[in-house]
Design an enzyme around this catalytic site. Sequence first.
Site, PDB file in Angstrom:
ATOM      1  N   LYS A  47      30.036  36.391  42.178  1.00  0.00           N
ATOM      2  CA  LYS A  47      30.092  35.767  40.864  1.00  0.00           C
ATOM      3  C   LYS A  47      31.485  35.240  40.564  1.00  0.00           C
ATOM      4  O   LYS A  47      31.683  34.456  39.668  1.00  0.00           O
ATOM      5  CB  LYS A  47      29.726  36.807  39.788  1.00  0.00           C
ATOM      6  CG  LYS A  47      28.368  37.432  39.949  1.00  0.00           C
ATOM      7  CD  LYS A  47      28.227  38.578  38.905  1.00  0.00           C
ATOM      8  CE  LYS A  47      27.014  39.404  39.207  1.00  0.00           C
ATOM      9  NZ  LYS A  47      26.994  40.654  38.417  1.00  0.00           N
ATOM     10  N   GLY A  48      32.461  35.741  41.301  1.00  0.00           N
ATOM     11  CA  GLY A  48      33.861  35.489  40.973  1.00  0.00           C
ATOM     12  C   GLY A  48      34.254  34.032  40.849  1.00  0.00           C
ATOM     13  O   GLY A  48      35.080  33.668  40.011  1.00  0.00           O
ATOM     14  N   GLU A 103      35.694  29.557  46.428  1.00  0.00           N
ATOM     15  CA  GLU A 103      35.909  30.995  46.269  1.00  0.00           C
ATOM     16  C   GLU A 103      36.981  31.228  45.200  1.00  0.00           C
ATOM     17  O   GLU A 103      37.838  30.376  44.972  1.00  0.00           O
ATOM     18  CB  GLU A 103      36.320  31.573  47.644  1.00  0.00           C
ATOM     19  CG  GLU A 103      36.636  33.029  47.710  1.00  0.00           C
ATOM     20  CD  GLU A 103      35.482  33.968  47.346  1.00  0.00           C
ATOM     21  OE1 GLU A 103      34.957  33.826  46.230  1.00  0.00           O
ATOM     22  OE2 GLU A 103      35.163  34.861  48.138  1.00  0.00           O
ATOM     23  N   ASP A 104      36.918  32.390  44.571  1.00  0.00           N
ATOM     24  CA  ASP A 104      37.919  32.701  43.544  1.00  0.00           C
ATOM     25  C   ASP A 104      39.274  33.046  44.157  1.00  0.00           C
ATOM     26  O   ASP A 104      40.301  32.505  43.768  1.00  0.00           O
ATOM     27  CB  ASP A 104      37.433  33.842  42.625  1.00  0.00           C
ATOM     28  CG  ASP A 104      36.932  35.071  43.396  1.00  0.00           C
ATOM     29  OD1 ASP A 104      36.946  35.059  44.648  1.00  0.00           O
ATOM     30  OD2 ASP A 104      36.545  36.050  42.743  1.00  0.00           O
ATOM     31  N   ASP A 107      41.864  37.221  49.804  1.00  0.00           N
ATOM     32  CA  ASP A 107      42.685  38.432  49.837  1.00  0.00           C
ATOM     33  C   ASP A 107      42.912  38.769  51.323  1.00  0.00           C
ATOM     34  O   ASP A 107      43.802  38.211  51.961  1.00  0.00           O
ATOM     35  CB  ASP A 107      41.899  39.502  49.077  1.00  0.00           C
ATOM     36  CG  ASP A 107      42.679  40.764  48.817  1.00  0.00           C
ATOM     37  OD1 ASP A 107      43.902  40.710  48.829  1.00  0.00           O
ATOM     38  OD2 ASP A 107      42.061  41.822  48.599  1.00  0.00           O
ATOM     39  N   LYS A 135      46.273  35.389  48.147  1.00  0.00           N
ATOM     40  CA  LYS A 135      47.215  36.518  48.258  1.00  0.00           C
ATOM     41  C   LYS A 135      47.559  36.666  49.731  1.00  0.00           C
ATOM     42  O   LYS A 135      47.000  37.523  50.422  1.00  0.00           O
ATOM     43  CB  LYS A 135      46.502  37.803  47.825  1.00  0.00           C
ATOM     44  CG  LYS A 135      46.588  38.171  46.387  1.00  0.00           C
ATOM     45  CD  LYS A 135      46.094  39.625  46.262  1.00  0.00           C
ATOM     46  CE  LYS A 135      45.257  39.808  45.043  1.00  0.00           C
ATOM     47  NZ  LYS A 135      44.673  41.161  44.944  1.00  0.00           N
ATOM     48  N   ASP A 163      36.837  39.791  38.293  1.00  0.00           N
ATOM     49  CA  ASP A 163      36.489  40.996  37.541  1.00  0.00           C
ATOM     50  C   ASP A 163      37.139  42.254  38.084  1.00  0.00           C
ATOM     51  O   ASP A 163      37.683  42.273  39.193  1.00  0.00           O
ATOM     52  CB  ASP A 163      34.976  41.225  37.610  1.00  0.00           C
ATOM     53  CG  ASP A 163      34.534  41.787  38.978  1.00  0.00           C
ATOM     54  OD1 ASP A 163      34.953  41.221  40.006  1.00  0.00           O
ATOM     55  OD2 ASP A 163      33.810  42.793  38.998  1.00  0.00           O
ATOM     56  N   ARG A 169      35.609  38.913  33.331  1.00  0.00           N
ATOM     57  CA  ARG A 169      35.309  37.593  33.906  1.00  0.00           C
ATOM     58  C   ARG A 169      35.466  36.478  32.882  1.00  0.00           C
ATOM     59  O   ARG A 169      35.765  35.344  33.219  1.00  0.00           O
ATOM     60  CB  ARG A 169      33.873  37.565  34.450  1.00  0.00           C
ATOM     61  CG  ARG A 169      33.644  38.441  35.673  1.00  0.00           C
ATOM     62  CD  ARG A 169      32.321  38.067  36.317  1.00  0.00           C
ATOM     63  NE  ARG A 169      31.804  39.082  37.220  1.00  0.00           N
ATOM     64  CZ  ARG A 169      32.150  39.211  38.498  1.00  0.00           C
ATOM     65  NH1 ARG A 169      33.045  38.419  39.019  1.00  0.00           N
ATOM     66  NH2 ARG A 169      31.612  40.155  39.247  1.00  0.00           N
TER      67      ARG A 169
END
Length: 184
Positions: A47-48, A103-104, A107, A135, A163, A169
């Site tokens: 959901k990000g 994509e949010d 990482d 990141k 989130d 969110r």
Amino acid sequence: MKQTCLLKDCSKILLTEEEIKVRVKELGEQITKDYQGKEPVMVCILKGASVFFVDLLRSINLPVRMEFMAVSSYGNSTDTSGVVRILKDLDHSVYGKDVIIVEDIVDTGLTLSYIKREMLGRGATSLAIAALLDKPERRKKPLEVDYKGFTIPNEFVVGYGLDYQERYRNMRDIGVLKEELYSK
Ligand code: IMP
């Protein structure tokens, strides 16, 4: 609108609504230039990425298609394990299509490496990655982000779709979550 109820859980605001808006518009313009004459399939990783996805799509001046995919990676709530499971798959085939995965945040890079491999395996003609945040310090798998919003330090962030345990969110800014809220 000041979202005091959500912002109180952040130690600082990393990116304001305005900064995000400006950058997302730039990314949309770049994609518009790069995909002239094409009709890319934009894949939102739920959901990000949902908030970034709709803003990015509306900054693109091309006919695009929307697809949604939900994946879960096993691990605890602030760390990923690299084992990815598809919870919701695409509605249509990407065979012969130009695909942009949205994509949010990247990482460790494990989730996107898996999705990228999967899309190429399904016969996508081309594949690009758009990620709002990166990141790089945490990367475990080398992964090139074609359309990157911001590079951020190794801190756990929430807001603008991101989130912590399904909260925050709807925050319009992106903030660093107070450590005491997840280190217990
Ligand atoms: P990766 O496989 O480690 O690259 O994981 C990426 C996913 O982990 C993202 O799609 C997010 O759902 C989650 N994630 C990683 N860092 C953060 C963060 O700082 N805040 C919220 N979610 C994060």
